[in-house]
Design a protein around this motif. Structure first.
Motif, PDB file in Angstrom:
ATOM      1  N   GLU A   1       0.836  -1.202   0.000  1.00  0.00           N
ATOM      2  CA  GLU A   1       0.000   0.000   0.000  1.00  0.00           C
ATOM      3  C   GLU A   1       0.868   1.248   0.000  1.00  0.00           C
ATOM      4  O   GLU A   1       1.829   1.370   0.764  1.00  0.00           O
ATOM      5  CB  GLU A   1      -0.906  -0.011   1.229  1.00  0.00           C
ATOM      6  CG  GLU A   1      -1.921   1.116   1.231  1.00  0.00           C
ATOM      7  CD  GLU A   1      -2.894   1.025   2.404  1.00  0.00           C
ATOM      8  OE1 GLU A   1      -3.680   1.971   2.575  1.00  0.00           O
ATOM      9  OE2 GLU A   1      -2.845   0.005   3.122  1.00  0.00           O
ATOM     10  N   GLY A   2       0.530   2.170  -0.872  1.00  0.00           N
ATOM     11  CA  GLY A   2       1.260   3.418  -0.967  1.00  0.00           C
ATOM     12  C   GLY A   2       2.519   3.357  -1.810  1.00  0.00           C
ATOM     13  O   GLY A   2       3.162   4.380  -2.041  1.00  0.00           O
ATOM     14  N   GLN A   3       2.858   2.146  -2.279  1.00  0.00           N
ATOM     15  CA  GLN A   3       4.056   1.997  -3.098  1.00  0.00           C
ATOM     16  C   GLN A   3       3.707   2.057  -4.578  1.00  0.00           C
ATOM     17  O   GLN A   3       2.598   1.702  -4.988  1.00  0.00           O
ATOM     18  CB  GLN A   3       4.750   0.666  -2.790  1.00  0.00           C
ATOM     19  CG  GLN A   3       5.255   0.558  -1.362  1.00  0.00           C
ATOM     20  CD  GLN A   3       6.340   1.577  -1.059  1.00  0.00           C
ATOM     21  OE1 GLN A   3       7.287   1.736  -1.825  1.00  0.00           O
ATOM     22  NE2 GLN A   3       6.187   2.291   0.056  1.00  0.00           N
ATOM     23  N   ARG A   4       4.649   2.493  -5.381  1.00  0.00           N
ATOM     24  CA  ARG A   4       4.409   2.627  -6.810  1.00  0.00           C
ATOM     25  C   ARG A   4       4.560   1.296  -7.536  1.00  0.00           C
ATOM     26  O   ARG A   4       3.889   1.039  -8.529  1.00  0.00           O
ATOM     27  CB  ARG A   4       5.391   3.646  -7.387  1.00  0.00           C
ATOM     28  CG  ARG A   4       5.228   3.894  -8.881  1.00  0.00           C
ATOM     29  CD  ARG A   4       6.174   4.980  -9.363  1.00  0.00           C
ATOM     30  NE  ARG A   4       5.853   6.266  -8.734  1.00  0.00           N
ATOM     31  CZ  ARG A   4       6.575   7.363  -8.910  1.00  0.00           C
ATOM     32  NH1 ARG A   4       7.666   7.325  -9.665  1.00  0.00           N
ATOM     33  NH2 ARG A   4       6.231   8.490  -8.310  1.00  0.00           N
ATOM     34  N   TYR A   5       5.457   0.441  -7.041  1.00  0.00           N
ATOM     35  CA  TYR A   5       5.801  -0.769  -7.775  1.00  0.00           C
ATOM     36  C   TYR A   5       5.423  -2.038  -7.007  1.00  0.00           C
ATOM     37  O   TYR A   5       5.294  -2.031  -5.784  1.00  0.00           O
ATOM     38  CB  TYR A   5       7.312  -0.803  -8.078  1.00  0.00           C
ATOM     39  CG  TYR A   5       7.799   0.392  -8.860  1.00  0.00           C
ATOM     40  CD1 TYR A   5       7.419   0.564 -10.198  1.00  0.00           C
ATOM     41  CD2 TYR A   5       8.620   1.349  -8.274  1.00  0.00           C
ATOM     42  CE1 TYR A   5       7.860   1.657 -10.920  1.00  0.00           C
ATOM     43  CE2 TYR A   5       9.066   2.446  -8.995  1.00  0.00           C
ATOM     44  CZ  TYR A   5       8.687   2.603 -10.313  1.00  0.00           C
ATOM     45  OH  TYR A   5       9.114   3.681 -11.031  1.00  0.00           O
ATOM     46  N   ASP A   6       5.299  -3.127  -7.774  1.00  0.00           N
ATOM     47  CA  ASP A   6       5.118  -4.436  -7.163  1.00  0.00           C
ATOM     48  C   ASP A   6       6.389  -4.843  -6.427  1.00  0.00           C
ATOM     49  O   ASP A   6       7.487  -4.355  -6.710  1.00  0.00           O
ATOM     50  CB  ASP A   6       4.830  -5.511  -8.229  1.00  0.00           C
ATOM     51  CG  ASP A   6       3.486  -5.305  -8.913  1.00  0.00           C
ATOM     52  OD1 ASP A   6       2.598  -4.693  -8.293  1.00  0.00           O
ATOM     53  OD2 ASP A   6       3.338  -5.759 -10.072  1.00  0.00           O
TER      54      ASP A   6
END
Length: 421
Positions: free
Chosen positions: A352-357
């Motif tokens: 959550e809140g991250q741009r990437y997997d």
């Protein structure tokens, strides 16, 4: 043909579609249902978006409902020249004009550096399946003397290969290993008493570890090749051993994103979709055996301009991670390079809140592996250079990894926790 296809590749495909529509009841029905009029198709993109794919299950169902050949058939019984069978069983009649990939395989034999007059030992099955016979014909046309070994009878095969001084092996890498073990049990040294110098490896995965073991056992140079029973030979290695060149003279080949159906380019993994070109007893249009290949970039130093690919695995296990299509078999190939490592799982998350997997490789250890931090760093570097994504690595006891995560099925290998999965 070329990938992506050029306008020059399309006329032969269109002619094939028109012929198939006139002769195959199955494709007449499929084309009508899809609103496809083969003579009106103008470009590859029109073909790709309008013509449905053919799944292997459709062919099997057709032959079960209308034995033995089903309604794919596009020729009369008296036109058949031979009958082949692939696992299933699937029945494959062949016209006399169908070469069964002989020309492609002959080119592959020459690419290995095999010379006329050499003795080739064919160990694929000659019983029902087409593989052994296809290779036999190709090696004969390449000017070789051919031993029709088939499978099994290991001691006799060793004796025959030794007596005839066979210099070329053709078959699965595991059976070559079996011949080496058998020779040693017979008191022979495979490197000294057998004479294999080149090997046509096919029908099984040739891992770096197995390639090295067989090279040490026989002093043999192995060339990896792949194909499919219904469509024949597809690709093979040259002397550079950097991917397999696609040599598809009588196939129209596509490599498509398994999720979007769009064509993929160098560096990406695409699902193979193949159409048999020309009149066929059993035509296949946009046949999709669910095989995934990674396309390699650049031109091969050998000078052959054809596309190079690396077999990845069945597309059902492929996941897109950080924009890259990844198959467990790719990771298995890397993990197998490290003694003491076994089954593994790949956990995919989108924090959550991250741009990437985020991808985490949980790999089981079978005992002491020494400096764990150094091993983790080595694994991460190899994964980055081969699978093309960065993964976190966790070393765990192999008992913590379920048996169903093991090769070759990888049933419980991909753990996708993303909400969009």
């Amino acid at each position: 043909m070329h990938w992506p296809p050029t306008p020059d590749d399309f006329p032969r495909l269109k002619d094939t579609l028109v012929w198939v529509n006139e002769h195959s009841p199955h494709y007449q029905r499929v084309f009508d249902a899809a609103g496809v009029k083969p003579h009106a198709l103008r470009t590859y993109d029109e073909y790709r978006t309008a013509v449905p794919k053919t799944e292997k299950t459709e062919l099997v169902a057709s032959q079960r409902a209308n034995p033995p050949y089903g309604d794919f058939l596009a020729a009369k019984r008296e036109e058949f020249a031979s009958l082949h069978t692939s696992p299933g069983p699937i029945f494959i009649p062949r016209l006399a004009s169908e070469q069964g990939g002989t020309a492609v395989l002959k080119e592959a034999v020459h690419a290995m550096g095999v010379q006329p007059g050499e003795v080739a030992h064919i160990t694929l099955s000659y019983h029902i399946m087409p593989g052994g016979l296809r290779l036999h014909r190709a090696f004969e046309e390449a000017g070789c003397l051919v031993i029709n070994g088939g499978v099994g009878n290991s001691e006799m095969q060793v004796e025959v290969a030794r007596a005839y001084r066979a210099s070329v092996y053709a078959g699965t890498p595991s059976f070559l290993a079996n011949l080496g073990d058998t020779a040693r049990k017979m008191g022979l040294d495979p490197k000294r008493d057998l004479f294999y110098r080149k090997g046509f490896s096919t029908a099984e995965a040739l891992t770096p570890k197995l390639r090295a073991e067989l090279r040490d056992m026989f002093d043999i140079e192995l060339f990896d090749h792949c194909g499919e029973a219904q469509i024949g030979p597809l690709a093979g290695e040259c002397r550079m051993h950097d991917g397999m060149h696609v040599h598809a003279k009588d196939l129209f080949i596509e490599f498509l994103d398994p999720h979007t159906g769009e064509p993929v380019g160098p560096g990406d993994v695409g699902e193979l979709v193949a159409t048999l070109l020309g009149p066929r007893a059993l035509p296949l249009v946009r046949y999709a055996p669910k095989d995934g290949f990674r396309l390699l970039a650049g031109t091969c130093p050998c000078g052959d301009p054809s596309l190079r690919v690396v077999f990845v695995g069945q597309v059902g296990q492929i996941r897109k991670i950080k924009g890259v299509l990844v198959h467990p078999a790719q990771v298995h190939k890397v993990v197998s390079e490290f003694p003491g490592l076994g089954r593994f799982q790949i956990v995919i998350e989108h924090p959550e809140g991250q741009r990437y997997d985020k991808a985490t490789l949980r790999v089981g250890t079978k005992g002491s592996v020494g400096d764990g931090s150094a091993l983790v760093k080595q694994l991460q570097d190899r994964l980055k250079s081969t699978v093309l994504i960065q993964m976190d690595v966790e070393l765990v006891a192999e008992a913590d990894i379920p048996d169903a995560a093991a090769a070759p099925r990888f049933t419980e290998t991909m753990i996708d926790k993303r909400t969009h999965a």
